[in-house]
Design a protein around this motif. Structure first.
Motif, PDB file in Angstrom:
ATOM      1  N   LYS A  56       0.847  -1.210   0.000  1.00  0.00           N
ATOM      2  CA  LYS A  56       0.000   0.000   0.000  1.00  0.00           C
ATOM      3  C   LYS A  56       0.876   1.251   0.000  1.00  0.00           C
ATOM      4  CE  LYS A  56      -3.907   2.254   0.473  1.00  0.00           C
ATOM      5  NZ  LYS A  56      -4.354   2.914   1.685  1.00  0.00           N
ATOM      6  N   VAL A 112      -1.478   0.281  -3.676  1.00  0.00           N
ATOM      7  CA  VAL A 112      -2.431  -0.785  -3.976  1.00  0.00           C
ATOM      8  C   VAL A 112      -2.855  -1.473  -2.672  1.00  0.00           C
ATOM      9  CG1 VAL A 112      -2.720  -3.046  -5.090  1.00  0.00           C
ATOM     10  CG2 VAL A 112      -1.540  -1.188  -6.286  1.00  0.00           C
ATOM     11  N   TYR A 131      -0.816  -8.674  -9.321  1.00  0.00           N
ATOM     12  CA  TYR A 131      -1.907  -7.992  -8.616  1.00  0.00           C
ATOM     13  C   TYR A 131      -1.672  -6.479  -8.606  1.00  0.00           C
ATOM     14  CZ  TYR A 131      -5.322  -6.923  -4.957  1.00  0.00           C
ATOM     15  OH  TYR A 131      -6.379  -6.405  -4.249  1.00  0.00           O
ATOM     16  N   ILE A 132      -0.426  -6.109  -8.323  1.00  0.00           N
ATOM     17  CA  ILE A 132      -0.103  -4.675  -8.267  1.00  0.00           C
ATOM     18  C   ILE A 132      -0.333  -4.034  -9.631  1.00  0.00           C
ATOM     19  CG2 ILE A 132       1.799  -3.028  -7.996  1.00  0.00           C
ATOM     20  CD1 ILE A 132       2.919  -4.993  -5.832  1.00  0.00           C
ATOM     21  N   HIS A 153      -4.011  -3.575 -10.369  1.00  0.00           N
ATOM     22  CA  HIS A 153      -4.791  -2.668  -9.519  1.00  0.00           C
ATOM     23  C   HIS A 153      -4.216  -1.268  -9.402  1.00  0.00           C
ATOM     24  CE1 HIS A 153      -6.392  -6.567  -8.395  1.00  0.00           C
ATOM     25  NE2 HIS A 153      -7.468  -5.920  -7.974  1.00  0.00           N
ATOM     26  N   ARG A 154      -3.033  -1.063  -9.946  1.00  0.00           N
ATOM     27  CA  ARG A 154      -2.420   0.251  -9.805  1.00  0.00           C
ATOM     28  C   ARG A 154      -3.090   1.217 -10.757  1.00  0.00           C
ATOM     29  NH1 ARG A 154       3.949   1.356  -9.459  1.00  0.00           N
ATOM     30  NH2 ARG A 154       4.019   0.384 -11.501  1.00  0.00           N
ATOM     31  N   SER A 155      -3.455   2.392 -10.219  1.00  0.00           N
ATOM     32  CA  SER A 155      -4.059   3.389 -11.105  1.00  0.00           C
ATOM     33  C   SER A 155      -2.966   3.947 -12.001  1.00  0.00           C
ATOM     34  CB  SER A 155      -4.698   4.490 -10.282  1.00  0.00           C
ATOM     35  OG  SER A 155      -3.805   4.917  -9.292  1.00  0.00           O
TER      36      SER A 155
END
Lengths: 353, 399, 95
Positions: free
Chosen positions: C62, C67, C88-89, C92-94
């Motif tokens: 985080k 994330v 995953y990162i 999900h990372r903007s």
């Protein structure tokens, strides 16, 4: 209760022999280090503990997340076990009592300095876990695989007499066969700054007990019920009360916890009439300093001599008479007295049988 | 096996938490089966983040009752509970002063930072900065009680995290048995505190909604705050002043898991040892217990271990968790729940474990889900703490 | 970390960062980042990581990548290896 072993680490070094050498020498081992403050960087005397040797006594994975606070305590515990000649304690019959004045990771006084500015939500889980005050006790129990009672006491500078008192109760009520009891405190930056403001004119080299450098360290004792044993050093009495200290009766020596912080030497002068000694120049100002006074008393009883006090021969205004020369032990009883900064007192009587 | 120890008389009790500001108010509240979790009101939290807490109602502090004027909330909580306990015991200030009275209080924030006003940021460092002793004393509930009531006995703050309140009662009872004190004020006190709040969230141990102890959908704990103080008294003092015994500390046990800093031993070894010691020191057989007050925080691990141990050691004894009403009051929890347990013993019934709705099929034993009549004169109250500290009390009705 | 996001070899950089984070923030002083294989089980015998390490990794992910891993049910799948974490990162990372 008999003291079967003791372990110490602090500004004087690591282990009983370093403490003994410091007591022989009489000089303060404090060194100047930079301290960054809001008023810039200052050179301040400190008595810091080095725990490097711990990596030879426990494996690195075990020590991985263990912080300096717990390392000091763990090292003192392992040294105490070694001194007692015990390698594997019985899991269920060893109690652990950790006394700390500042709490883990010097939480009490340093984190609060850092917190208001910092975002409190940015504490990481490992940091938070290590900041809980029984972290040291939990780590020690895990390393020693001790499943006995595990207590952490935080009564500032009177934590040590309460810890000894509690150890005596545990043994008397048969809860455990042995107790590892002792104290640990980290170096407190804010107290070092406080000392600088108060005593910057005074040198540490003169070993004046009235202006000890700020220190850190840990001292632990492995104690057991001494019923039936004829020799060795034992704790004959431990007490603490939230009242004025009683007059200390006849004895070889009273080791006083005067270190230049409140209350002053005159508070000791009022209740100590016989010979006194102060060794705070060796380990410095820290709330559990009395653990080192007890260690010094044990050393003296073991060696059958009382060591010259810091600042011996130089009278403290209103304070008790400090012995200026090392001399042989007579009655075999040494008192340790601490007068609490927030009121109250603590007293531990050690004797050689 | 260890020999039973002498029971120690309890002559007064005081308690305040989210459930109420007095023992009576708390006990009434428990049996109503309601609860009011809310967002923390005294520090900033992310809007919409959830993680409710159980705070003590504002206005609990009555300064006119006290000579001292502490600014620290934890000290105020402890003083309020002690005031109620001493009033019930009928112990006047003059007598407290003459006798040897000690204080043994469990807390977390007492050893931490709980008074930003007093402690201030680094800019205030100067020669006049409060010394460490003053700073410690100002935030320490045990010293706060000793000063307010002119107590002269030993003063101890126990910091064994979540089991501190239980340990403080067990240790204080030994002070009476050993003849060290005529009376001891024992208990626990903790205010809701920002560092612990965020710390438990970072450990992923907090429930975003109201906590659900032993429920299949449990997600963690909610924090609470409060204090409870019990007056323990020697038989001599009790006789001398013709005091009334309202309950007894019958047994106490404590043991470490020696397992992990934050995770409990999966087999509950430490818990088993602690309750064995408590039972042995009380001389009470496991099946003679009226009920068990579980720690029941609502975390996956804690509740699983307790359920397994209850099933194995106390298969027929009803148990409950009151954390759903009060949140986890940390250092106060053991003392608050000791008071609840004594209250339930005298009522002859225990309240539902609020928050428990759907049993977890993985757990072998489940808590009571409605008001349940209990029979017997002794109950067990237990706490499982951070660092693997387990502490257990056996409490008895006075008979 | 922001500069990493713009680099061409994004996944590779995430993996390197994760290995450094594991060694430094979990105090794995006896392991070099290069010793962590992309498919090694992080919570297996090799590294001896445990439940505090798991929540610490969630916290560090985080902090470094912004994330969030919401709970440990999700965490158990995500924290298996460097590869599962990096995937995953990235997902999900903007941007």
């Amino acid at each position: 209760m008999r003291i079967d072993g003791m372990g110490v680490v602090g500004g004087f070094g690591c282990g009983i022999s370093d403490l003994a050498a410091g007591m022989e020498e009489g000089r303060s081992p404090a060194e100047f280090f930079p301290l960054s403050t809001v008023h810039g960087e200052l050179q301040v005397p400190m008595l810091l503990a080095d725990t490097a040797v711990l990596s030879t006594m426990a494996d690195r994975r075990t020590l991985r997340r263990i912080d300096h606070h717990t390392r000091m305590a763990l090292l003192a515990c392992l040294l105490a076990m070694e001194d007692a000649g015990i390698s594997e304690p019985a899991a269920e019959s060893l109690g652990i009592i950790v006394a700390t004045g500042y709490g883990s990771t010097c939480n009490t006084f340093d984190i609060q300095e850092l917190c208001p500015a910092a975002d409190m939500r940015s504490f990481s889980p490992i940091q938070f876990s290590n900041s809980v005050h029984n972290a040291a006790g939990a780590h020690i129990a895990a390393v020693l695989r001790s499943r006995g009672p595990n207590l952490s006491i935080n009564q500032f500078d009177l934590s040590i007499p309460m810890a000894f008192l509690t150890a005596a109760h545990w043994l008397a009520e048969g809860r455990v066969d042995r107790v590892l009891v002792g104290g640990v405190d980290d170096f407190a930056r804010i107290m070092a700054y406080h000392r600088h403001c108060r005593f910057s004119g005074r040198q540490v080299g003169d070993s004046s007990p009235a202006a000890a450098a700020v220190g850190e360290g840990s001292a632990f004792f492995l104690v057991s019920d001494h019923a039936g044993s004829q020799d060795g050093v034992s704790v004959a009495w431990a007490e603490s009360g939230f009242s004025d200290a009683p007059k200390i009766p006849g004895f070889d020596l009273c080791v006083i916890g005067a270190d230049g912080f409140s209350p002053g030497e005159e508070a000791y002068g009022r209740c100590v009439s016989g010979p006194a000694a102060c060794y705070t120049h060796l380990y410095g100002h820290l709330p559990v300093g009395m653990a080192f006074d007890v260690a010094a008393a044990v050393l003296s009883l073991r060696a059958e001599r009382v060591y010259a006090s810091a600042g011996g021969g130089v009278p403290m205004p209103g304070g008790p008479e400090l012995i200026s020369e090392t001399r042989p032990l007579e009655s075999g009883q040494i008192h340790c007295l601490k007068i609490g900064a927030a009121g109250g007192y603590g007293r531990v009587l050690l004797e050689k049988r | 096996m260890k020999k039973p120890l002498a029971p120690v008389a309890i002559t007064g009790m005081g308690c305040l938490c989210a459930a109420g500001l007095t023992v009576e108010a708390c006990m009434d509240f428990l049996f109503q089966g309601k609860r009011f979790p809310a967002r923390p009101s005294r520090f900033f939290t992310d809007p919409g983040a959830g993680f409710p807490v159980f705070e003590v109602k504002s206005g609990f502090w009555s300064p006119e009752r006290f000579r001292s004027s502490p600014r620290c909330r934890t000290v105020r909580l402890a003083l309020t509970a002690a005031h109620e306990a001493l009033a019930q015991a009928g112990l006047e200030r003059d007598l407290l002063k003459q006798k040897r009275v000690g204080v043994c209080i469990g807390s977390n924030v007492a050893g931490s930072v709980s008074n930003p006003e007093l402690f201030g940021p680094s800019e205030s460092w100067d020669n006049g900065y409060p010394t460490s002793g003053r700073r410690f004393a100002a935030a320490n509930p045990a010293v706060g009680l000793a000063r307010e009531f002119d107590l002269t006995g030993p003063v101890e703050t126990v910091v064994t995290a979540c089991s501190a309140g239980t340990d403080a009662i067990g240790l204080g009872a030994a002070w009476i048995r050993m003849g060290l004190c005529d009376a001891v004020l024992v208990g626990g006190a903790d205010e809701l505190y920002e560092i612990t709040y965020n710390g438990f969230i970072s450990l992923m141990n907090s429930d975003e909604g109201p906590c659900r102890p032993f429920d299949v959908n449990r997600r963690g704990l909610n924090l609470g705050e409060g204090a409870a103080v019990l007056v323990l008294e020697s038989e001599e003092l009790l006789r001398e002043r013709a005091g009334i015994c309202r309950g007894r500390v019958l047994g106490y046990g404590a043991a470490g898991d020696a397992y992990h800093l934050t995770a409990p031993d999966p087999d509950g070894q430490g818990l088993r040892l602690a309750l064995q010691e408590a039972l042995a020191s009380s001389g009470i057989a496991p099946d003679a217990l009226a009920f068990i007050n579980a720690h029941g925080t609502g975390t996956a691990d804690n509740d699983r271990i307790e359920s397994r141990v209850f099933d194995a050691v106390f298969p027929k004894i009803p148990f409950l968790s009151t954390k759903g009403y009060t949140g986890h009051t940390l250092g106060a929890a053991g003392a608050v729940e000791a008071v609840f347990s004594l209250g339930c013993l005298s009522f002859g019934q225990v309240p539902p474990s609020v928050g428990f709705a759907d049993p977890d099929p993985e757990l072998p034993a489940h808590p009571v889900s409605q008001t349940t009549a209990v029979t017997g004169s002794a109950a067990m109250s237990e706490t499982l703490a951070f660092g693997g500290n387990n502490a257990v009390l056996i409490l008895g009705k006075d008979e | 970390m922001d500069s990493l996001a713009k680099s061409g070899n994004e996944t590779l950089d995430i993996k390197e960062s994760l290995k450094t984070i594991i060694c430094r923030e979990l105090y794995m002083e006896d392991i070099d980042p290069a010793q962590i294989g992309d498919d090694d089980l992080l919570f297996g015998e090799k590294f001896g990581l445990d439940s505090i390490d798991a929540v610490e990794l969630v916290f560090q992910v985080k902090a470094h990548f912004g994330v969030a891993i919401r709970d440990m049910k999700e965490g158990r799948k995500v924290l298996q290896s460097i590869n599962t974490l990096a995937a995953y990162i990235e997902a999900h990372r903007s941007a």
